[in-house]
Every structure is written in structure tokens, then in C-alpha cells.
Motif scaffolding. Structure first.
Motif, PDB file in Angstrom:
ATOM      1  N   ALA A 173      -1.561 -10.469  -3.221  1.00 50.84           N
ATOM      2  CA  ALA A 173      -1.528  -8.951  -3.078  1.00 50.84           C
ATOM      3  C   ALA A 173      -2.731  -8.359  -2.106  1.00 50.84           C
ATOM      4  CB  ALA A 173      -1.838  -8.462  -4.671  1.00 50.84           C
ATOM      5  N   ALA A 174      -4.170  -9.183  -2.150  1.00 52.26           N
ATOM      6  CA  ALA A 174      -5.194  -8.997  -1.326  1.00 52.26           C
ATOM      7  C   ALA A 174      -4.698  -9.104   0.046  1.00 52.26           C
ATOM      8  CB  ALA A 174      -6.383  -9.738  -1.612  1.00 52.26           C
ATOM      9  N   GLU A 175      -4.030 -10.041   0.338  1.00 52.49           N
ATOM     10  CA  GLU A 175      -3.328 -10.326   1.707  1.00 52.49           C
ATOM     11  C   GLU A 175      -2.602  -9.103   2.402  1.00 52.49           C
ATOM     12  OE1 GLU A 175      -3.531 -12.319   4.200  1.00 52.49           O
ATOM     13  OE2 GLU A 175      -1.829 -11.704   5.290  1.00 52.49           O
ATOM     14  N   ALA A 176      -1.829  -8.582   1.370  1.00 51.53           N
ATOM     15  CA  ALA A 176      -0.888  -7.601   1.725  1.00 51.53           C
ATOM     16  C   ALA A 176      -1.701  -6.129   1.884  1.00 51.53           C
ATOM     17  CB  ALA A 176       0.259  -7.459   0.618  1.00 51.53           C
ATOM     18  N   VAL A 177      -2.535  -6.054   1.148  1.00 52.27           N
ATOM     19  CA  VAL A 177      -3.636  -5.072   1.185  1.00 52.27           C
ATOM     20  C   VAL A 177      -4.435  -4.997   2.499  1.00 52.27           C
ATOM     21  CG1 VAL A 177      -5.468  -3.616  -0.110  1.00 52.27           C
ATOM     22  CG2 VAL A 177      -3.342  -4.505  -1.246  1.00 52.27           C
ATOM     23  N   GLY A 178      -4.824  -6.074   2.668  1.00 53.14           N
ATOM     24  CA  GLY A 178      -5.970  -6.272   3.727  1.00 53.14           C
ATOM     25  C   GLY A 178      -7.156  -6.193   3.075  1.00 53.14           C
ATOM     26  N   GLU A 208     -12.159  -8.352  -4.371  1.00 55.05           N
ATOM     27  CA  GLU A 208     -12.349  -7.087  -4.141  1.00 55.05           C
ATOM     28  C   GLU A 208     -11.090  -6.380  -4.889  1.00 55.05           C
ATOM     29  OE1 GLU A 208     -14.496  -6.235   0.245  1.00 55.05           O
ATOM     30  OE2 GLU A 208     -12.399  -6.646   0.207  1.00 55.05           O
ATOM     31  N   LEU A 209     -10.001  -7.206  -5.382  1.00 52.29           N
ATOM     32  CA  LEU A 209      -8.894  -6.582  -5.829  1.00 52.29           C
ATOM     33  C   LEU A 209      -8.867  -6.781  -7.295  1.00 52.29           C
ATOM     34  CD1 LEU A 209      -6.040  -5.123  -4.727  1.00 52.29           C
ATOM     35  CD2 LEU A 209      -5.204  -7.809  -5.251  1.00 52.29           C
ATOM     36  N   VAL A 210      -8.324  -5.644  -8.003  1.00 53.49           N
ATOM     37  CA  VAL A 210      -8.161  -5.898  -9.581  1.00 53.49           C
ATOM     38  C   VAL A 210      -6.654  -5.526  -9.756  1.00 53.49           C
ATOM     39  CG1 VAL A 210     -10.537  -6.082 -10.409  1.00 53.49           C
ATOM     40  CG2 VAL A 210      -9.444  -3.956 -10.447  1.00 53.49           C
ATOM     41  N   PHE A 211      -5.999  -5.727 -10.673  1.00 54.21           N
ATOM     42  CA  PHE A 211      -4.753  -5.402 -11.203  1.00 54.21           C
ATOM     43  C   PHE A 211      -5.091  -4.515 -12.334  1.00 54.21           C
ATOM     44  CE2 PHE A 211      -3.549  -9.417  -9.399  1.00 54.21           C
ATOM     45  CZ  PHE A 211      -2.910  -9.074  -8.350  1.00 54.21           C
ATOM     46  N   THR A 212      -4.541  -3.199 -12.411  1.00 54.61           N
ATOM     47  CA  THR A 212      -4.571  -2.323 -13.408  1.00 54.61           C
ATOM     48  C   THR A 212      -3.117  -2.172 -14.084  1.00 54.61           C
ATOM     49  OG1 THR A 212      -4.075  -0.255 -12.057  1.00 54.61           O
ATOM     50  CG2 THR A 212      -6.431  -1.344 -11.880  1.00 54.61           C
ATOM     51  N   PRO A 213      -3.148  -1.369 -15.147  1.00 52.64           N
ATOM     52  CA  PRO A 213      -1.778  -1.204 -15.862  1.00 52.64           C
ATOM     53  C   PRO A 213      -0.877  -0.202 -15.085  1.00 52.64           C
ATOM     54  CG  PRO A 213      -3.480  -0.889 -17.311  1.00 52.64           C
ATOM     55  CD  PRO A 213      -4.206  -0.831 -16.066  1.00 52.64           C
ATOM     56  N   SER A 214      -1.214   0.331 -14.006  1.00 55.24           N
ATOM     57  CA  SER A 214      -0.490   1.428 -13.419  1.00 55.24           C
ATOM     58  C   SER A 214      -1.332   1.943 -12.216  1.00 55.24           C
ATOM     59  CB  SER A 214      -0.156   2.789 -14.356  1.00 55.24           C
ATOM     60  OG  SER A 214      -1.270   3.429 -14.700  1.00 55.24           O
ATOM     61  N   GLY A 215      -0.510   2.407 -11.136  1.00 49.28           N
ATOM     62  CA  GLY A 215      -1.279   3.284 -10.004  1.00 49.28           C
ATOM     63  C   GLY A 215      -2.213   4.287 -10.623  1.00 49.28           C
ATOM     64  N   THR A 216      -1.665   5.270 -11.689  1.00 49.12           N
ATOM     65  CA  THR A 216      -2.369   6.087 -12.115  1.00 49.12           C
ATOM     66  C   THR A 216      -3.733   5.654 -12.644  1.00 49.12           C
ATOM     67  OG1 THR A 216      -0.396   7.697 -12.848  1.00 49.12           O
ATOM     68  CG2 THR A 216      -2.617   7.967 -14.077  1.00 49.12           C
ATOM     69  N   LEU A 235      -2.708  -1.465  -8.436  1.00 47.48           N
ATOM     70  CA  LEU A 235      -3.656  -2.298  -7.497  1.00 47.48           C
ATOM     71  C   LEU A 235      -4.933  -1.472  -7.450  1.00 47.48           C
ATOM     72  CD1 LEU A 235      -1.572  -3.591  -4.643  1.00 47.48           C
ATOM     73  CD2 LEU A 235      -2.044  -4.684  -6.750  1.00 47.48           C
ATOM     74  N   LEU A 236      -5.977  -1.945  -7.685  1.00 50.39           N
ATOM     75  CA  LEU A 236      -7.333  -1.124  -7.262  1.00 50.39           C
ATOM     76  C   LEU A 236      -8.287  -2.352  -6.407  1.00 50.39           C
ATOM     77  CD1 LEU A 236      -9.455   1.090  -7.658  1.00 50.39           C
ATOM     78  CD2 LEU A 236     -10.063  -0.102  -9.706  1.00 50.39           C
ATOM     79  N   ALA A 237      -8.428  -1.802  -5.184  1.00 48.74           N
ATOM     80  CA  ALA A 237      -9.226  -2.406  -4.350  1.00 48.74           C
ATOM     81  C   ALA A 237     -10.406  -1.833  -4.122  1.00 48.74           C
ATOM     82  CB  ALA A 237      -8.570  -2.901  -3.086  1.00 48.74           C
ATOM     83  N   VAL A 238     -11.735  -2.464  -4.118  1.00 46.83           N
ATOM     84  CA  VAL A 238     -13.042  -1.654  -3.927  1.00 46.83           C
ATOM     85  C   VAL A 238     -13.886  -2.633  -3.138  1.00 46.83           C
ATOM     86  CG1 VAL A 238     -15.115  -0.865  -5.228  1.00 46.83           C
ATOM     87  CG2 VAL A 238     -13.002  -0.801  -6.317  1.00 46.83           C
ATOM     88  N   ARG A 239     -14.041  -2.201  -1.761  1.00 45.36           N
ATOM     89  CA  ARG A 239     -14.843  -2.887  -0.976  1.00 45.36           C
ATOM     90  C   ARG A 239     -16.235  -3.491  -1.312  1.00 45.36           C
ATOM     91  NH1 ARG A 239     -11.528  -4.944   2.985  1.00 45.36           N
ATOM     92  NH2 ARG A 239     -10.210  -3.287   4.136  1.00 45.36           N
ATOM     93  N   ALA A 284       3.078  -9.088  -7.009  1.00 46.16           N
ATOM     94  CA  ALA A 284       2.603  -9.686  -5.756  1.00 46.16           C
ATOM     95  C   ALA A 284       3.633 -10.358  -4.714  1.00 46.16           C
ATOM     96  CB  ALA A 284       1.677 -10.765  -5.985  1.00 46.16           C
ATOM     97  N   ALA A 285       4.539 -10.778  -5.571  1.00 45.28           N
ATOM     98  CA  ALA A 285       5.630 -11.636  -4.772  1.00 45.28           C
ATOM     99  C   ALA A 285       6.625 -10.686  -4.287  1.00 45.28           C
ATOM    100  CB  ALA A 285       6.424 -12.525  -5.823  1.00 45.28           C
ATOM    101  N   SER A 286       7.022  -9.394  -4.946  1.00 42.21           N
ATOM    102  CA  SER A 286       7.672  -8.619  -4.245  1.00 42.21           C
ATOM    103  C   SER A 286       7.539  -7.934  -3.092  1.00 42.21           C
ATOM    104  CB  SER A 286       8.405  -7.665  -5.378  1.00 42.21           C
ATOM    105  OG  SER A 286       7.301  -7.130  -5.759  1.00 42.21           O
ATOM    106  N   LEU A 287       5.948  -7.501  -3.281  1.00 43.20           N
ATOM    107  CA  LEU A 287       5.250  -6.738  -2.053  1.00 43.20           C
ATOM    108  C   LEU A 287       5.548  -7.585  -0.983  1.00 43.20           C
ATOM    109  CD1 LEU A 287       3.457  -4.457  -1.079  1.00 43.20           C
ATOM    110  CD2 LEU A 287       1.427  -5.488  -2.024  1.00 43.20           C
ATOM    111  N   ARG A 288       5.120  -8.993  -0.897  1.00 45.00           N
ATOM    112  CA  ARG A 288       5.195  -9.821   0.438  1.00 45.00           C
ATOM    113  C   ARG A 288       6.588  -9.621   0.816  1.00 45.00           C
ATOM    114  NH1 ARG A 288       2.577 -15.487   0.058  1.00 45.00           N
ATOM    115  NH2 ARG A 288       4.013 -16.084  -1.509  1.00 45.00           N
ATOM    116  N   ALA A 289       7.754  -9.801  -0.119  1.00 45.43           N
ATOM    117  CA  ALA A 289       9.168  -9.925   0.192  1.00 45.43           C
ATOM    118  C   ALA A 289       9.499  -8.374   0.999  1.00 45.43           C
ATOM    119  CB  ALA A 289       9.919 -10.121  -0.807  1.00 45.43           C
ATOM    120  N   VAL A 290       9.024  -7.231   0.104  1.00 42.97           N
ATOM    121  CA  VAL A 290       9.404  -5.958   0.916  1.00 42.97           C
ATOM    122  C   VAL A 290       8.767  -5.809   2.428  1.00 42.97           C
ATOM    123  CG1 VAL A 290       8.988  -3.430   0.496  1.00 42.97           C
ATOM    124  CG2 VAL A 290       9.730  -4.893  -1.295  1.00 42.97           C
TER     125      VAL A 290
END
Lengths: 493, 493
Positions: A52-57, A62-70, A211-215, A247-253
């Protein structure tokens, strides 16, 4: 059964399903445990984070997983505001952010902070200079701690100038949170963000993952209570099967994104061009150039959006109307309101980004069905220009019994001289009626006023505040303003 | 590969997997949408809520789904504290609650509220009278807004007297939140709760689902920001496939619960009886009568818990040690500390509640393996009573190089007359060593003190505060107290 509501949620991507099934077998244990099941779960979690970090850049740490985008947005905003409390209590957000951002902003205001809303133009786009001005405003309140901007809008598909706004923020020393929920499927976010959020079910991942990424270097204090999971930024047992699938589907998409975009973009262009040709009184909204490849939104004068949804649903089309987050309320979409465009009869098509042979044919059939669907809904309310209105104006039972025309005063009867016009005003009473009736009443009686004259519409429906000015803009008439429930319009032609 | 850590997490129940797979196909859309995909998702969500409410024993409109049991606890506690702010700012929690409750309590204290910790007895059980006293304490702070009690403890399996405590709370007019995470699989919670929480991955449901039930009439104000989903109590897109799987598996697990309990309870009884027979210096902890059918916990003197986990892992047993929520830290479990029992060498077996033929055989093999495993770990640290200690005391390389015995003062050397004893003290220096070394040093030098004499252990390891008193209790010696890093023990026999 064409599903054209991909911007709300999409079916699980095949890669996500495969990954989920495998990870349910391998990743159910507690990853903080030392036993083999725990270690296996930890390995899956670490691998998902790297993907997921690779896809986000960003870096994995720097990346944590949360229960929702909200949840990612709520924590991201609260975390920076708390971490940078000393820098100030100002928060700048665009007027068209997702409601999760606006809810977080409202909570910040309730807690004593200040919020500056950055305006958008008629296409729904912000400008870097508007953010610059907002950051200056923030300084007056003791400094802006955080600015928020979506990468693209969920209702209109308008893509925002993230890099430019990031430049302005960097110059002011203010971190920028980018809500990338609508665009992560299409590519890496533009550079310059400090905090980034996303939501897996928008790209074909499972629900339950944000996803929540904080530099590194951004001061961040997650809102309490927290625990030791996910760097203290997302409490609760890790949802590893879903995270692995996300994560797998983000890479595939992403691997399919360019090909899918190349296929969907011409379809969207066709809808944008064809709908105004085949349906009268339609406004296609959103930026014509800076846009997501799969979303198109238009509004139809004199149409109740919900009624149109039902007619289209009967014809097997699943589309959405207005803002997803206000669909259970009667208030018009805050996005369309901020843009100053028509909100009534609003329809959003968002094409699913999955390969499939029928999308082209489905879009063509939608274009065939739409004109009759709109006509049917307009006839139900005797809208101006419909056969029903022309042949039975004033005779339709519902309109006569409940409609406002019985209450509409004949020209001049209830009006008082309007000294500044040097003429008289026609007052139309649409109090107690809801969208699209106030605009229909305005249109129906408009020709009763001479050119140069003024028509006053009395309306207490919230949507009228958006739609009466929008009607004037579409018709080239002059909106003079609203005071309380009195909307004043001057006839120019 | 026996997995004996069910109290942390269990593999997905077959019914959950089936329901999840089906709901991924049917329940991926946004349930607030009006189109057919949205309506289908809404129906699944409504049905899952009814099933879960039936299992919990509440009305469907009292129950919301959260992203985790932790989120349910955080929201449940914050929601009642905010809703009943006028009633007071006191919060009463037992000393052995899950860390998610204690984190929420800490956040409440940081925000200016007060927290009363209700003590437990040596079996980890609270009493109704202790809650009564705590609620009286709360009155001094302007009133108790909420009391919290787990239905059963996650580390020891001790079942709490929920109905009795609920009676005391009802009399005082204070709502009771019951954390039912460990017991929902086994049956409906006892009556009397005002708020109830649970976590699906504990009963064989998927991760990503918590339950939060709030009785009608309980004042509740969910912490901001919220949205319109799940009655404003759990923001973010609903995780319908997981929710459907959680509800279906809860029903399935409940149907099997009595049969599974009847099978597991004798196995647990056997472990409770056999371990103290086959392993010297073991304390089996938790209530012998009021207990979950699948959990047993014991602590081994002179054993490093993590080292024992590794030896058991090599023998293919997955068990856990201490509190799951502190496994990444060096502090001893707050549960064992509150009970006043030994924390070193702590092992919890929690048998999976799924039908399977090998559990009986696996438990037997565990009982065979355990004595040698404990002996091996004790020999590594030259523990009292081991062959290593008897044959090579003072010669073991690790102990000589890093161990404290080089620093241990001979009898009396560093001691000063202790007037209140009328005698001299032996001081043993275990500063800088960690569990189980301070207790080993105490035991190793204990016989150097005459009966009636006092031994002083200098120790700065957090676990010593739990384990030195616990050792005294086990050995029938007198713990005189601790001042700073000085632990004083009188030899009675």
C-alpha cells in the motif's frame, strides 16, 4: 442491470476476493502475539503495508490502516490539529470536501478552533490563490494548523490542483492533508501532501479499510484513547484479511488503470455532450477538462432527483443523486451549492472501473432511456414545457389541490410598488412546497412579468437557495437576491 | 499444531466464512443509496442487526455495529460520559478491565474527569459491595456518570457477578457498561446492563466488527465527529459483508455453545489440577468456580514468560502470556497485578471453541511437555531447585557475568541495624535485572537469613512489585513492604 454508482462503492475486485480468502486462512490471529499464528499474521500485515505504501508513494512506517476512509480523515485531521496546536487553531478546507472532512471541521469549531472555507469556481475547482488567502486569514486567528483538499470531487469528478495548493501550503509552512479517496485507483497522488487518506471499497477493495499516511516530520498527536496498534494511530484489533485484500487490489487496479481510463473517458465525454442535446434544460456540471475518467454529473431543471432515480431504477439503471452523505436528508448537496450550480434533478453516473464488455452498450441505452425518463418525471409535476403543462395547465388535480398556483397571486395583485424598479412586482407563493416546485412556479409565472419587471418567489425549501439563482444563471435572467423567504428575480429577456 | 490462544482470536467459523462470501456478492453497495444494490445491502444490514440483537438480548434499534470491540468500548464510554455530563464526571471501572477500557478511562481523566478503580480479590473477581463503595466515592466528585464491568476476564477467565453489580448500579441510578467480549460466544449476557459491547473475532466472526448496544433511555452523545450512519454512533461506510458474517456466526456459535463448553470444561479442570502436581512452584490463577469454560492461566516461579512461550512454540503449542495488550512492553499484566498474584512465567491456555477431535489429545500432550519446558527455562537462569543451580551455583557463565550474584552482598555486609526488628538484614542487589531475576535472587539467598530475620532485595524491575509479594504469599513468608527500590521480606519459616 447496469450499475453506474462506482463513486459510492464498487463490487469486490477479483484480486481482492482471492487475497481475502487466502488471508482469512492465514491472517486471523493477533499479530502482536509471539506464536506462529501471530507471526504469520504480522508478516501478512507488514507485506500489505509495504504494498500500500508503494502505491501511495510513502514509506511503510508512514502508513497505517484505519477501519474506513472516514476514520482516516477524522484521525488525520484531529491528529495534525492536536500535534500543531502551538502553530495555531486555524483549519482551512475547501467548500466541496467530503462530509467526513466537514464533520471533522465542525467538531474542531465546537472545540473552539476556527475553520476557513475555501471557495470553488462554477466547475467545482479551487485555486491556489484562494488557499493562499485562506492561510492568510488563518494567521489572523493565530495561525493555520492544517489545510485540507480532496484530490478529486466525489460528486462532480472535478480534479483539484493539489500540487499547486501544496506549493502554497509549503510556502506558508502549513501541512496539507489530501483526501485521495476518489483518485487512488487511478494513480499516485500528486506530490506535496503531508497527510494522505484513502478508502479501499472505492477501488474494489473490501469495506473496513482506510489508509492514513503521515509524512515523517509532521507533528501528529492521535486523538485519545489510543492503543499500541498501528503506531498508536488506529486503535482496535487489526483487520488483516481485509487489509491484505485492500493492498493487493490497489496494486491490481493500478496496473489496469490506464487501460480502463482510456475506455471510460470517451464514454463520459459522450454523455457530457449528448445529454444536453437530448434533454432540454439540463446543466452538466464539473470541470470539463480536469476530471476523473469515470464520473459525469448533470442536473435537470424542474425535476425531483429522487423521482428520477426511481424511474431510472425501473429501467435497471443504478445511479445516484446529490451528495451520498445527504441522501437521507432533504438538504441539497453542499458541493453543488458551493459551485452555485443547479441541484434539482441531479444525477451522477460513475462507471465501474472493472473490465467488462457491456459498459459501452449500457451507456448507449442510458442515453436512449434518459430523455423519456426526465419527461415522465417532469410531467408528474406539470413542469413548464411538458405536454401535461401545455394541455392541462391549471387543471391537474394534484397541482390544483396542493400546488401553489391557487395561492399564486395574479400579476400585481399582492405586489407593492417597487420604487427602485420604478415598476410593480409579481409575487408567487411557493411556501411549503419542496424542490423542484419553487423553481417550477418561478418558471411558470415568469412570462407574466414584462421584460424589466421583477418576480418575487416566496419559498422556504432549502434547495431553492441553490436552484433559483442557478435557474437565473441558466436562463440569463438577473437574480436580485434573497431576504428571508423572498427570492427576487428581474426579467432581462 | 495446537492453537491454545482462542481468547486472543479464533479462526473464522465455517458459518462466518459462508456468510461473508455470500455477502461480498450481495452487500458491497452503499446501503444509504436508493438503487437496487443499495436496497439489497440495506436489507442484509437490517437482517444482521436483528440477528445480533436477538443474540445480545436487545432491540435492533438499540444495537449498532462498530469497526472493533475497542471502538465499541471507546464510543460506549465516551458516549455515556458526554450524555450524562450533568449527572457528574465520575467513572468507575474494575481494576481488571480490558486495556481499551483503561485507555478510555485515562482519556477521561486527561479531560478533567475522575476515575475510581474497583479492586478485585485474589481470584480476580469484583464484589457488588466494592462497586457500591466506588459509586459512593463518585458522589464526592459530583456524581458517577458510568460504571464499567467486564462479563469475564480475558486473562484469567474469571466470570464477574454482573447481575449483582447491575443491581447496585440501578439502585444508585448509574448506568452499567458491560464489556461482554469474552463471553458473548457462550450465552446471553446477564440482565441489568445499560450499555453492552462485544467483538466478533473473539467468537469466530471476522475482524472488523464490534457491537455496541445502548438501552433506550440511556442518555448518550456519541463523540464527534459523527455522521448519519449507524444512528450517528459509528462513522464511516458500513462493513456489511463482515457484519453479516459476524451475526450469522454468533448465532451458530451460540447453538453449539453448551456442547462445546461441556467438552472443554473438563479439559480445563484437568489442566488446573495437573499442572501444580507436575510442575513445582506454580500458581494457578483465576476463580476456580466462576469461570469461562475454555480458559486456564497459571504462573511459574523463576520463569521468564517469553522464554517459556518460545520453548512451547518449538513444541508446537501456541499459547499466550500476560496481557495481550502489554505483550510488546516489559510491564507485567495489570490484571495479575490487581489480583496480587504471581506474574512471572505466566501462561494462558484458551482452547478454541470449535468442534475438533484433537483438542483432548493436544491438551494431554501439553501436560506432558510442560514440566520439561519449565525446567529448561529455569535452568537457563539457574533458578533455585534446578539441577543447574544445585550443581553449578555461582559458576554459570551468564549468571556470573551478568547476574546479580556478584553484586549480592554477603549477609549483613551492606545492612544497617534494623531497630524495629532487633536484628540485622541481608541485602541482595538485583538492580538492573529483569523478571524473573529479582525473585530468583530473593529465593537463592533466602536460606542465608535466619528465621525471624529480614532480607532486603534491591530491584528496579516493574514486575518485582507484583512478584516479590506474590512469592511471599506462595511461600508463607512475610512481605514487609517496598520503599523505592527496597523490598523487605521477613523469614517466617
Amino acid at each position: 442491470m447496469p450499475y453506474f454508482d462506482a463513486a459510492s462503492s464498487v463490487p469486490l475486485h477479483p484480486v481482492a476476493r482471492q487475497a481475502l480468502t487466502a488471508a482469512l486462512d492465514e491472517g486471523w490471529a493477533d499479530p502482536s502475539r509471539l506464536h506462529r499464528e501471530g507471526r504469520r499474521a504480522r508478516m501478512l500485515l507488514d507485506a500489505a503495508r509495504e504494498t500500500a505504501a508503494e502505491a501511495v508513494g510513502c514509506r511503510p512506517d508512514e502508513l497505517v490502516f484505519t477501519p474506513s476512509g472516514t476514520a482516516a480523515l477524522h484521525t488525520g485531521i484531529a491528529g495534525v490539529l492536536a500535534g500543531r496546536r502551538r502553530a495555531g487553531r486555524g483549519l482551512a478546507v475547501s467548500a466541496v470536501e467530503h462530509s467526513a472532512v466537514l464533520h471533522a471541521a465542525a467538531a474542531h469549531e465546537e472545540g473552539g478552533g476556527s475553520v476557513t472555507e475555501v471557495p470553488v469556481d462554477r466547475t467545482g475547482r479551487v485555486s491556489a490563490s484562494a488557499y493562499e488567502a485562506a492561510l492568510r486569514d488563518g494567521t489572523a486567528d493565530g495561525g493555520t494548523a492544517l489545510a485540507c483538499l480532496q484530490s478529486a470531487n466525489h460528486e462532480t469528478g472535478t480534479v483539484q490542483p493539489v500540487a499547486e495548493v501544496a506549493g502554497v501550503c509549503a510556502e506558508a509552512g502549513v501541512p496539507l492533508l489530501v483526501d485521495a479517496a476518489q483518485s487512488l485507483a487511478w494513480g499516485r497522488p500528486e506530490e506535496g501532501w503531508s497527510v494522505l487518506t484513502g478508502s479501499a471499497h472505492k477501488w474494489g477493495g473490501p469495506p473496513g479499510v482506510g489508509l492514513l499516511a503521515v509524512r515523517k516530520g509532521v507533528r501528529f498527536a492521535a486523538p485519545p484513547p489510543s492503543d499500541e496498534r498501528e503506531r498508536g494511530r488506529s486503535p482496535g484489533f487489526e483487520n488483516i484479511p481485509a487489509v491484505v485484500a485492500a493492498a493487493a487490489s490497489l496494486r491490481a487496479v493500478r496496473a489496469e488503470a490506464d487501460a480502463v481510463a482510456a475506455r471510460l473517458r470517451p464514454l463520459i465525454e459522450r454523455v457530457r455532450a449528448e445529454v444536453p442535446r437530448s434533454v432540454p434544460d439540463v446543466e452538466v456540471v464539473g470541470d470539463p477538462v480536469h476530471r476523473l475518467p469515470h464520473v459525469v454529473t448533470f442536473s435537470c431543471l424542474y425535476v425531483d432527483g429522487e423521482a428520477l432515480l426511481h424511474v431510472l431504477d425501473r429501467a435497471d439503471f443504478s445511479v445516484s443523486s446529490g451528495s451520498s452523505c445527504t441522501s437521507s436528508t432533504l438538504t441539497p448537496s453542499h458541493v453543488l451549492r458551493a459551485m452555485g450550480v443547479l441541484s434539482e434533478g441531479n444525477i451522477r453516473l460513475s462507471l465501474p472501473p472493472v473490465p467488462g464488455e457491456s459498459v459501452e452498450a449500457d451507456v448507449e441505452r442510458f442515453l436512449q432511456v434518459l430523455p423519456d425518463a426526465v419527461r415522465e418525471v417532469r410531467e408528474q409535476v406539470n413542469a413548464p414545457g411538458t405536454t401535461a403543462e401545455r394541455s392541462t395547465a391549471g387543471q391537474d388535480g394534484r397541482a390544483r389541490d396542493e400546488g401553489p398556483e391557487d395561492r399564486a397571486a395574479p400579476y400585481g395583485e399582492q405586489s407593492a410598488p417597487a420604487p427602485e424598479e420604478g415598476g410593480r412586482e409579481l409575487t408567487v407563493n411557493a411556501l411549503g412546497t419542496v424542490c423542484p416546485m419553487p423553481v417550477i412556479e418561478l418558471a411558470r409565472h415568469f412570462d407574466d412579468v414584462p421584460v424589466g419587471g421583477v418576480i418575487v418567489v416566496l419559498a422556504d425549501d432549502e434547495a431553492a437557495r441553490v436552484d433559483i439563482p442557478a435557474w437565473c444563471e441558466m436562463r440569463g435572467q438577473e437574480f436580485l437576491g434573497v431576504q428571508g423567504d423572498r427570492f427576487r428575480v428581474r426579467r432581462l429577456s
